[in-house]
Motif scaffolding. Structure first.
Motif, short mmCIF file in Angstrom:
data_model
loop_
_atom_site.label_atom_id
_atom_site.label_comp_id
_atom_site.label_asym_id
_atom_site.label_seq_id
_atom_site.Cartn_x
_atom_site.Cartn_y
_atom_site.Cartn_z
N LEU A 199 0.91 -1.45 0.20
CA LEU A 199 0.16 0.00 0.31
C LEU A 199 0.55 1.27 0.56
N GLN A 200 1.67 1.27 0.08
CA GLN A 200 3.23 2.21 -0.41
C GLN A 200 2.79 3.31 1.10
N ILE A 201 2.97 2.56 2.37
CA ILE A 201 2.70 3.25 3.52
C ILE A 201 4.04 2.68 4.36
N PRO A 202 4.72 4.91 4.34
CA PRO A 202 5.75 4.56 5.03
C PRO A 202 6.17 3.85 6.41
#
Lengths: 230, 629
Positions: A199-202
């Motif tokens: 989900l490309q959450i850092p």
């Protein structure tokens, strides 16, 4: 999933909730059943424990964060530390980095930063006040709820009646809708790190109850927006 | 536990990094996290939406005006600013009520920290560092505006065309007309020179006679007023096209050491452009520095000139002149200086049998600050005693350069080193050795040598060596593939998700521009240029030539050139800053402090780095590097 199954689940949970309410021993906590939930508001929570067995192990720390709309209200987060009678096992110290010393050095009722150190029942009481009648959001929420219930059940005679939203399940459905699968169900990796990455959450913080709750909240928001946009 | 990461995050952002732990913690505690999907809009004002946001992830653009109703509109909107990771936004609307609301559009899915304006305002009141920063930055903003206005003014002059300068009337006379008649025409036209049509026995068609020539004629006894004017004339004419840049006119005047250029148009000659008029336009020290070199008679004089060139660099850079042009001018001046020095130090009787080469960054005309020197001397038809004399004079030459302020080359690639002071034959053997026994050092020397240009003396010597180099490359096609490998040897400092990869040194996120960005372009272009047997040395000219030959596409060539320009500008800026902090020339390094860049600069840097990444892929395909790595 079939519509009627969802409906059935709804009916069942309403019935269960009603039955639970009758068993509640302390009317001060009636708000769990009858309270007004604010619209578009959820509680994301995560606990760190002495181990992975809800029957034996205890909660060491618990963080809960309110999600309102697209906001994760970290400034109002509830962060609790619970002192333990028994020593925390070495394996779990490695995971959540709360040492025995951390719990002992913090005196009961102490408030450092925004972390409160409270005895178990009081801590859970604060937690119940915090969540009110709002839906709960979590990753493998079942475990965290079981850990809380282990305190709530003998004390109030009920289990948490709040609606539960499991992010790994939302994620699974989302991925399923993305992948055009045939008869064979695709193998979807539900590891926390995998979900974050996909989900490309850092990954903002280290592994603790607060960061995990925060990351879970972000997963929830992202999935919600994906559902809205599709 | 809970707010540590917020606190660490704030600690990375100027001016919040100046706050003490307690202050940071209290701010960190008041942060919320907000999520915006791509294309979301939000506003900041001094009322209900009074927040300052910090970007954890994503990319936000500030709209120049009102929030547009629909997405289609935004495509044509102009952005006021861009915000990427670790920048903050909204503080202007919060600080300045009169400004009204600021509107933002989410360009790339964003996660932000959100601080209530009240908390921000309170911190501003309580902590002087914050107050200073935000108040100063208001002034800075004005300064920046002022600077950009100034920049346009002075770039305009640089980049103006020749025809916008005062051009003196053209006087053109026939070669057979008398000196007196020519002088009369010049007086009538108020011009101090005339173009002379030369008789057929001369190799050129046109020459020039100036008032200085007339004076000289008057002083000598050979000429009388009735002499045919062509006998005084000088040729060839040095001319400049009327639509050429003034900057190039200045370069021509510098290179040929003349006082005036003949301006030509597509239909013939137009008039004269004099150095005096040109200087009047520039009104800066570039001309002054040049004159000083001409007048310089001792090492001490040169030292003063070198310092003036440095000041010139600072000035031109501050005025926003592209680094590429600054480098061109500075290298022209440096070469002039070397030329003068050669004439001073070389034994007079040997001066027509040598060629002084400038190599490496100087040869490419890409050195702006004197970070090192790479030079060599080639000689021919010289006996042993004369070689000894040359070597002795070259030792003095290197010493002089060091004294003037060119740090010695750490690799000893200098004329004082006998390896770099050889006969044409000697260099030929040297070249063969580099080819036949490839070593890291040999590669490096070859690279430096291929960038050579003649600063003094016979240009034919270098030409002969270059031809040998090309024929060797032709015979040994594998060589270039190994040679090209080193363009890929350093990673581009850009992460998988497009973020900058930095090293943390003493609390500053740093990035090596030379290794990560400039070297791959310069070396890659060098390899392509070698293959195409180009004689150009400057990377921009090589790129242009490669575009002309179709090796690089027009679009990519331009992108590559602009990326290189941008890196060089950042590098220069960072070096000038280091220098202003008292760092010596020899100690200047190539690391860039990323935190000193604005978010816009950081964004541009990322984009430029992605061009490097694409160029590397191109090299990899072109030279089939995966087979030789």
């Amino acid at each position: 999933m079939a519509r009627w199954l969802d409906d059935l689940a709804g009916v069942l949970s309403a019935w269960r909730k009603k039955r639970q309410f009758k068993r509640l021993r302390d009317p001060r906590y009636a708000f769990l059943f009858t309270g007004e939930a604010e619209t578009d508001t959820y509680i994301c929570f995560d606990c760190e424990t002495t181990g992975l067995n809800p029957k034996e192990d205890r909660i060491v720390s618990l963080s809960a964060i309110k999600i309102r709309g697209n906001q994760v209200l970290t400034s109002e987060a509830l962060n609790l530390l619970i002192p333990q009678d028994a020593a925390i096992s070495a394996e779990s110290i490695v995971v959540h980095r709360i040492r025995n010393a951390d719990l002992h050095s913090a005196a009961l009722g102490d408030e450092e930063g925004n972390v409160e150190v409270l005895p178990e029942r009081e801590a859970i009481g604060r937690f119940l006040e915090f969540i009110g009648a709002h839906p709960l959001v979590g990753y493998y929420l079942e475990f965290d709820v079981a850990m809380v219930n282990q305190v709530v059940k003998p004390w109030l005679g009920v289990e948490l009646p709040n609606r539960r939203i499991e992010v790994s399940e939302l994620y699974y459905r989302q991925r399923l809708s993305e992948l055009e699968h045939g008869l064979a169900m695709p193998n979807i990796d539900l590891k926390f790190e995998t979900i974050l990455q996909r989900l490309q959450i850092p990954n903002i913080g280290q592994h603790d109850a607060f960061s995990d709750a925060l990351m879970t909240a972000l997963i929830f928001l992202k999935l919600q927006s994906l559902v809205k946009s599709s | 536990m809970a707010i540590e990461q917020q606190q660490q995050f704030l600690q990375q952002i100027a001016p919040f990094n100046e706050l003490d732990d307690k202050a940071l913690r209290s701010l960190a505690q008041q942060l919320d996290v907000v999520y915006f999907p791509v294309n979301a809009r939000f506003s900041v004002d001094s009322g209900e939406n009074a927040f300052v946001y910090f970007v954890i992830k994503g990319h936000i653009a500030e709209l120049a005006d009102e929030l547009p109703a629909d997405l289609e509109h935004t495509q044509n909107k102009t952005w006021r600013a861009h915000y990427a990771v670790r920048s903050f936004l909204g503080e202007q609307a919060v600080l300045n009520r009169k400004l009204g609301a600021q509107h933002f559009s989410v360009q790339e899915e964003a996660i932000l920290y959100r601080l209530p304006a009240s908390a921000f305002a309170e911190a501003l009141q309580r902590y002087a560092v914050l107050k200073q920063f935000f108040e100063a930055s208001l002034v800075e903003r004005l300064n920046a505006m002022h600077a950009s206005a100034q920049m346009t003014a002075s770039t305009e002059v640089m980049m103006d065309t020749v025809c916008s300068a005062p051009i003196r009337a053209l006087v053109e006379v026939d070669g057979q007309c008398t000196l007196q008649a020519a002088a009369q025409q010049m007086v009538a036209a108020q011009s101090d020179a005339c173009v002379v049509r030369l008789p057929e026995e001369c190799e050129e068609r046109l020459g020039i006679v100036t008032s200085t020539d007339l004076l000289r004629a008057l002083a000598s006894t050979e000429f009388d007023p009735q002499t045919a004017v062509w006998k005084l004339a000088n040729w060839p004419l040095v001319s400049v096209h009327e639509f050429d840049y003034l900057f190039n006119a200045l370069l021509k005047i510098t290179r040929h050491r003349i006082d005036r250029l003949v301006v030509r148009s597509d239909n013939g000659l137009r008039g004269f452009l004099t150095q005096k008029d040109l200087m009047g336009l520039f009104a800066n020290q570039s001309g002054l520095a040049l004159l000083k070199i001409e007048q310089a008679g001792s090492i001490a004089d040169f030292k003063v000139v070198a310092q003036q060139i440095d000041e010139l660099v600072v000035n031109l850079h501050r005025k926003g002149i592209k680094t590429h042009y600054i480098a061109k001018l500075v290298n022209e001046l440096h070469r002039k200086l070397l030329e003068k020095l050669c004439a001073m130090l070389l034994p007079e009787d040997l001066q027509d049998r040598v060629a002084l080469l400038v190599m490496g960054s100087e040869g490419r005309s890409e050195q702006v600050l004197r970070t090192d020197q790479d030079n060599a001397l080639i000689f021919d038809s010289v006996d042993d005693a004369e070689v000894a004399a040359l070597q002795a004079s070259m030792q003095r030459f290197t010493d002089a350069l060091v004294e003037i302020g060119f740090p010695p080359c750490p690799g000893k690639i200098m004329v004082s080193n006998p390896v770099w002071c050889q006969s044409v034959e000697g260099f030929k053997n040297q070249l063969k050795t580099w080819f036949d026994r490839p070593t890291e050092e040999g590669f490096m020397h070859l690279a430096i040598f291929y960038d050579a240009q003649v600063a003094f003396g016979q240009s034919g010597y270098l030409e002969r060596l270059r031809q040998l180099l090309f024929s060797r490359l032709h015979d040994n096609p594998m060589f270039l593939r190994h040679f090209a490998k080193s363009a890929l040897q350093f990673d581009t400092p850009i992460g998988f998700f497009g973020g900058l990869k930095t090293d943390n040194q003493d609390g500053h996120a740093r990035l090596d521009l030379k290794k990560g960005a400039i070297f791959p372009i310069v070396h890659g272009v060098r390899c392509l240029a070698m293959e195409a047997e180009l004689v150009q040395t400057n990377t921009h000219w090589r790129i242009k030539a490669l575009m002309d030959k179709g090796v690089l596409t027009e679009a990519f060539g331009i992108e590559l050139g602009e990326a290189l320009n941008y890196f060089n500008a950042l590098r220069l800026e960072s070096m000038l800053y280091a220098k202003s902090q008292g760092v010596e020339y020899a100690a200047l390094d190539n690391s860039l402090d990323v935190q000193r860049l604005s978010h816009l600069q950081q964004d541009l840097l990322k984009q430029a780095l992605s061009v490097v990444e694409r160029f590397k892929k191109l090299l990899q395909r072109h030279f089939k590097l995966h087979e030789v790595m």
